[in-house]
Design an enzyme around this catalytic site. Structure first.
Site, mmCIF file in Angstrom:
data_model
loop_
_atom_site.group_PDB
_atom_site.id
_atom_site.type_symbol
_atom_site.label_atom_id
_atom_site.label_comp_id
_atom_site.label_asym_id
_atom_site.label_seq_id
_atom_site.Cartn_x
_atom_site.Cartn_y
_atom_site.Cartn_z
ATOM 1 N N ASP A 169 50.925 67.188 72.818
ATOM 2 C CA ASP A 169 51.015 66.119 73.607
ATOM 3 C C ASP A 169 52.329 66.338 75.197
ATOM 4 O OD1 ASP A 169 51.249 63.756 74.657
ATOM 5 O OD2 ASP A 169 53.029 63.238 73.244
ATOM 6 N N VAL A 198 48.298 57.758 69.130
ATOM 7 C CA VAL A 198 46.447 58.079 68.379
ATOM 8 C C VAL A 198 47.219 58.075 66.553
ATOM 9 C CG1 VAL A 198 44.790 58.660 69.721
ATOM 10 C CG2 VAL A 198 45.981 59.835 68.752
ATOM 11 N N ASP A 227 48.414 69.013 65.025
ATOM 12 C CA ASP A 227 47.381 68.693 65.168
ATOM 13 C C ASP A 227 47.300 67.216 66.357
ATOM 14 O OD1 ASP A 227 49.549 67.277 65.710
ATOM 15 O OD2 ASP A 227 49.767 65.548 63.683
ATOM 16 N N ASP A 258 50.360 59.781 62.336
ATOM 17 C CA ASP A 258 51.296 59.095 61.584
ATOM 18 C C ASP A 258 51.537 57.770 62.703
ATOM 19 O OD1 ASP A 258 53.345 60.786 62.516
ATOM 20 O OD2 ASP A 258 54.880 59.344 61.077
ATOM 21 N N ARG A 303 54.292 67.543 59.748
ATOM 22 C CA ARG A 303 53.371 67.165 59.033
ATOM 23 C C ARG A 303 52.127 66.176 59.542
ATOM 24 N NH1 ARG A 303 58.401 65.183 57.355
ATOM 25 N NH2 ARG A 303 57.986 62.831 57.994
ATOM 26 N N ARG A 314 48.225 58.330 57.863
ATOM 27 C CA ARG A 314 48.122 59.773 57.322
ATOM 28 C C ARG A 314 47.073 59.689 57.242
ATOM 29 N NH1 ARG A 314 52.227 62.965 59.620
ATOM 30 N NH2 ARG A 314 54.113 62.411 59.240
HETATM 31 P P1 IMP Z 1 55.089 67.493 71.995
HETATM 32 O O1 IMP Z 1 55.980 68.306 71.406
HETATM 33 O O2 IMP Z 1 54.896 66.568 72.730
HETATM 34 O O3 IMP Z 1 53.456 68.266 71.810
HETATM 35 O O4 IMP Z 1 54.347 66.446 70.348
HETATM 36 C C1 IMP Z 1 53.713 67.110 69.385
HETATM 37 C C2 IMP Z 1 53.859 66.249 68.559
HETATM 38 O O5 IMP Z 1 54.314 65.176 67.950
HETATM 39 C C3 IMP Z 1 52.563 66.709 67.279
HETATM 40 O O6 IMP Z 1 52.728 67.442 66.204
HETATM 41 C C4 IMP Z 1 52.399 65.044 66.890
HETATM 42 O O7 IMP Z 1 53.629 64.874 65.239
HETATM 43 C C5 IMP Z 1 53.475 63.738 67.487
HETATM 44 N N1 IMP Z 1 52.381 63.723 68.344
HETATM 45 C C6 IMP Z 1 52.528 63.767 69.633
HETATM 46 N N2 IMP Z 1 51.690 62.640 70.624
HETATM 47 C C7 IMP Z 1 51.122 61.820 68.928
HETATM 48 C C8 IMP Z 1 50.469 60.599 68.286
HETATM 49 O O8 IMP Z 1 49.511 60.292 69.676
HETATM 50 N N3 IMP Z 1 50.108 60.566 67.676
HETATM 51 C C9 IMP Z 1 51.221 60.866 66.380
HETATM 52 N N4 IMP Z 1 51.561 61.522 66.569
HETATM 53 C C10 IMP Z 1 52.137 62.473 68.081
HETATM 54 MG MG MG Z 2 53.115 67.041 64.778
#
Ligand code: IMP
Ligand code: MG
Length: 193
Positions: free
Chosen positions: A120, A170, A117, A176, A57, A182
């Site tokens: 990570d 963040v 968004d 969130d 979301r 959000r």
């Molecule tokens: P990844 O799979 O680790 O790249 O994470 C991606 C998802 O994790 C993003 O779409 C966010 O929803 C969530 N996410 C990663 N880091 C953060 C953060 O610092 N704050 C909030 N949501 C995060």
């Molecule tokens: Mg996400």
């Protein structure tokens, strides 16, 4: 009434002491317009409208603002969303990604831009790219507002990046912590992180 000009929070800031502002709403707005310029000026990939696929979301405000900026530049769009999650709650990624829905739009032969968004570990976008590649879009590009490169586990790079992000958790502008924050128009970090 006592004037507190100079010390009171601006309209862009949150009064709750647990959030430290990092990127203002104004800076986000300027960067989204520049990203829309970059996307609008790419070479065309087919005649059909560009398909924006937002990851629910957290990407909702970003998709909304980016799509309006693209429309202002004459880019025709089709917009859909999918759900993928790697966070069960809290600030630790369990590293397991579930792509829980498919877009209603048929993506074969289409120019597709995946919008999230924050990038990570990269595991979420990697899973969605793998799921979508199977349906052979004409082009599958990625656009993230924030790039937290220090935590990348798979070397993934987004094609369009709004801002580099420090290795902090963040919130705001769609992001969130346990569904909170959000609604903030700016991006900040938790004072305790
Ligand atoms: P990844 O799979 O680790 O790249 O994470 C991606 C998802 O994790 C993003 O779409 C966010 O929803 C969530 N996410 C990663 N880091 C953060 C953060 O610092 N704050 C909030 N949501 C995060
Ligand atoms: Mg996400």
């Amino acid at each position: 009434m006592t004037s507190r000009s100079g010390s009171s929070p601006g309209p862009d800031e949150d009064r709750s002491p647990e959030i430290v502002p990092l990127i203002s709403a104004a800076a986000i707005g300027v960067r989204v317009q520049a990203l829309a310029d970059e996307v609008a000026h790419r070479p065309a990939a087919g005649k059909d409208p560009l398909v924006l696929i937002g990851l629910l979301r957290g990407a909702l405000p970003f998709v909304t603002d980016l799509s309006r900026a693209l429309k202002d530049r004459g880019v025709d769009l089709a917009i859909d969303y999918v759900t993928a999650s790697s966070y069960g709650g809290g600030t630790i990624s369990p590293g397991k990604v579930m792509v829980k829905s498919s877009p209603a739009i048929a993506l074969a032969g289409r120019d597709v831009l995946l919008v999230d968004d924050i990038l990570d570990t990269g595991l979420t976008l990697e899973a969605v790219i793998a799921a979508f590649a199977a349906v052979t879009p004409a082009r599958l590009a990625t656009c993230v507002l924030l790039d937290k490169r220090a935590r990348r586990l798979n070397g993934l790079r987004a094609d369009f990046v709004g801002f580099p992000c420090p290795d902090l958790f963040v919130v705001g502008y769609g992001m969130d912590l346990d569904e909170r924050f959000r609604e903030l128009p700016f991006i900040g970090t938790l004072a305790s992180s």
